[in-house]
Design a protein around this motif. Sequence first.
Motif, PDB file in Angstrom:
ATOM      1  N   ILE A   4       5.809  -3.831 -10.656  1.00  0.00           N
ATOM      2  CA  ILE A   4       4.824  -4.810 -10.788  1.00  0.00           C
ATOM      3  C   ILE A   4       5.418  -6.120 -11.432  1.00  0.00           C
ATOM      4  CG2 ILE A   4       2.436  -5.483 -11.826  1.00  0.00           C
ATOM      5  CD1 ILE A   4       2.588  -2.294 -12.462  1.00  0.00           C
ATOM      6  N   LEU A  22      -0.223  -4.297 -18.994  1.00  0.00           N
ATOM      7  CA  LEU A  22      -0.142  -3.330 -18.018  1.00  0.00           C
ATOM      8  C   LEU A  22       0.901  -2.197 -18.472  1.00  0.00           C
ATOM      9  CD1 LEU A  22       0.202  -5.756 -14.959  1.00  0.00           C
ATOM     10  CD2 LEU A  22      -1.724  -4.149 -15.418  1.00  0.00           C
ATOM     11  N   VAL A  78       7.636  -3.182 -15.030  1.00  0.00           N
ATOM     12  CA  VAL A  78       6.671  -4.280 -15.368  1.00  0.00           C
ATOM     13  C   VAL A  78       7.459  -5.346 -15.454  1.00  0.00           C
ATOM     14  CG1 VAL A  78       4.896  -5.473 -16.257  1.00  0.00           C
ATOM     15  CG2 VAL A  78       4.768  -2.990 -15.971  1.00  0.00           C
ATOM     16  N   VAL A  99       3.935  -4.979  -6.061  1.00  0.00           N
ATOM     17  CA  VAL A  99       2.692  -5.668  -6.232  1.00  0.00           C
ATOM     18  C   VAL A  99       3.017  -6.958  -6.997  1.00  0.00           C
ATOM     19  CG1 VAL A  99       0.318  -5.736  -7.195  1.00  0.00           C
ATOM     20  CG2 VAL A  99       1.491  -3.633  -6.221  1.00  0.00           C
ATOM     21  N   VAL A 101       1.280  -9.810  -9.543  1.00  0.00           N
ATOM     22  CA  VAL A 101       0.141 -10.079 -10.141  1.00  0.00           C
ATOM     23  C   VAL A 101       0.272 -11.553 -10.665  1.00  0.00           C
ATOM     24  CG1 VAL A 101      -1.358  -9.473 -12.303  1.00  0.00           C
ATOM     25  CG2 VAL A 101      -0.229  -7.678 -11.079  1.00  0.00           C
ATOM     26  N   LYS A 132       3.879  -6.486   0.682  1.00  0.00           N
ATOM     27  CA  LYS A 132       3.729  -6.513  -0.632  1.00  0.00           C
ATOM     28  C   LYS A 132       2.516  -7.306  -0.948  1.00  0.00           C
ATOM     29  CE  LYS A 132       8.524  -6.109  -1.526  1.00  0.00           C
ATOM     30  NZ  LYS A 132       9.650  -6.153  -2.225  1.00  0.00           N
ATOM     31  N   ALA A 135      -2.311  -9.733  -6.311  1.00  0.00           N
ATOM     32  CA  ALA A 135      -3.382  -9.582  -7.080  1.00  0.00           C
ATOM     33  C   ALA A 135      -3.541 -10.711  -7.927  1.00  0.00           C
ATOM     34  CB  ALA A 135      -3.498  -8.508  -7.965  1.00  0.00           C
ATOM     35  N   LEU A 200      -7.887  -4.162 -11.806  1.00  0.00           N
ATOM     36  CA  LEU A 200      -6.532  -4.605 -11.815  1.00  0.00           C
ATOM     37  C   LEU A 200      -5.659  -3.360 -11.672  1.00  0.00           C
ATOM     38  CD1 LEU A 200      -4.249  -6.429 -11.408  1.00  0.00           C
ATOM     39  CD2 LEU A 200      -4.180  -6.747 -13.832  1.00  0.00           C
ATOM     40  N   ILE A 204      -3.434  -1.901  -8.489  1.00  0.00           N
ATOM     41  CA  ILE A 204      -1.961  -1.883  -8.443  1.00  0.00           C
ATOM     42  C   ILE A 204      -1.608  -0.387  -8.008  1.00  0.00           C
ATOM     43  CG2 ILE A 204      -0.187  -1.602 -10.081  1.00  0.00           C
ATOM     44  CD1 ILE A 204      -1.315  -3.693 -11.637  1.00  0.00           C
ATOM     45  N   PRO A 207      -3.328  -0.604  -3.542  1.00  0.00           N
ATOM     46  CA  PRO A 207      -3.693  -1.822  -3.205  1.00  0.00           C
ATOM     47  C   PRO A 207      -4.640  -1.848  -1.897  1.00  0.00           C
ATOM     48  CG  PRO A 207      -1.208  -1.946  -3.812  1.00  0.00           C
ATOM     49  CD  PRO A 207      -1.841  -0.451  -3.867  1.00  0.00           C
TER      50      PRO A 207
END
Length: 209
Positions: A4, A22, A78, A99, A101, A132, A135, A200, A204, A207
């Motif tokens: 992420i 996250l 992350v 993903v 964010v 990909k 968000a 959220l 993740i 999606p």
Amino acid sequence: MLSILVANIKGGVGKTTVATHLAAAFAGEGRQTVLADVDRQKSSLGWLARRPVTAPVIAALDWTKEIGSVPKGADVLVIDAPAALKAKEVEQLVAEADVVVLPLLPGAFDEQATERFLKKLDELKPIRKSRKAVAVVGNRVRARTRAADRLDTFLGTVGHRVVTRLRDSQAYPDAAAAGLTLFDQKAKRLADLRQDWAPLMTFIVDPNG
């Protein structure tokens, strides 16, 4: 491994708050979680240094000089990106992610910067071809204010899914000062704030769901 990227070219929009939350949420689920800090301010690394030993473990990666490897066995990565990313840097970090964010605050300056960043993202083939997911997250939102109404109007134009809006609360900086997040605290008074994150987290993990 689920990767992420938390990014926006505008500073001060809450990227580190989102990235640390996250990471803590996934670590709290028992997943082997790694938090990579790309920002030279090293806010995420500083937060990890303050994190109590009793909290779920999150491994640290210092990517402030270069993107490195991820420890074997990691379930979740992350990435906390810096502001003012150049086009090449955006491409490199997106390549590492499943993903993206993108947090933003209510306000004209944040909207302008976010619009420019989304244009950069949309030029990348993995984003353009929907390989990909992106968000968009409204951060520090105060309900029933002009700023919140303006943000809602802007979010309706971004062309990407607006997954959730996170309410403004002193609980966030209080937790950060202790190396914690709302997910590390079980107080009932924080339940509604934690619930803001549920859409959220769901996005993740899936999606297309």
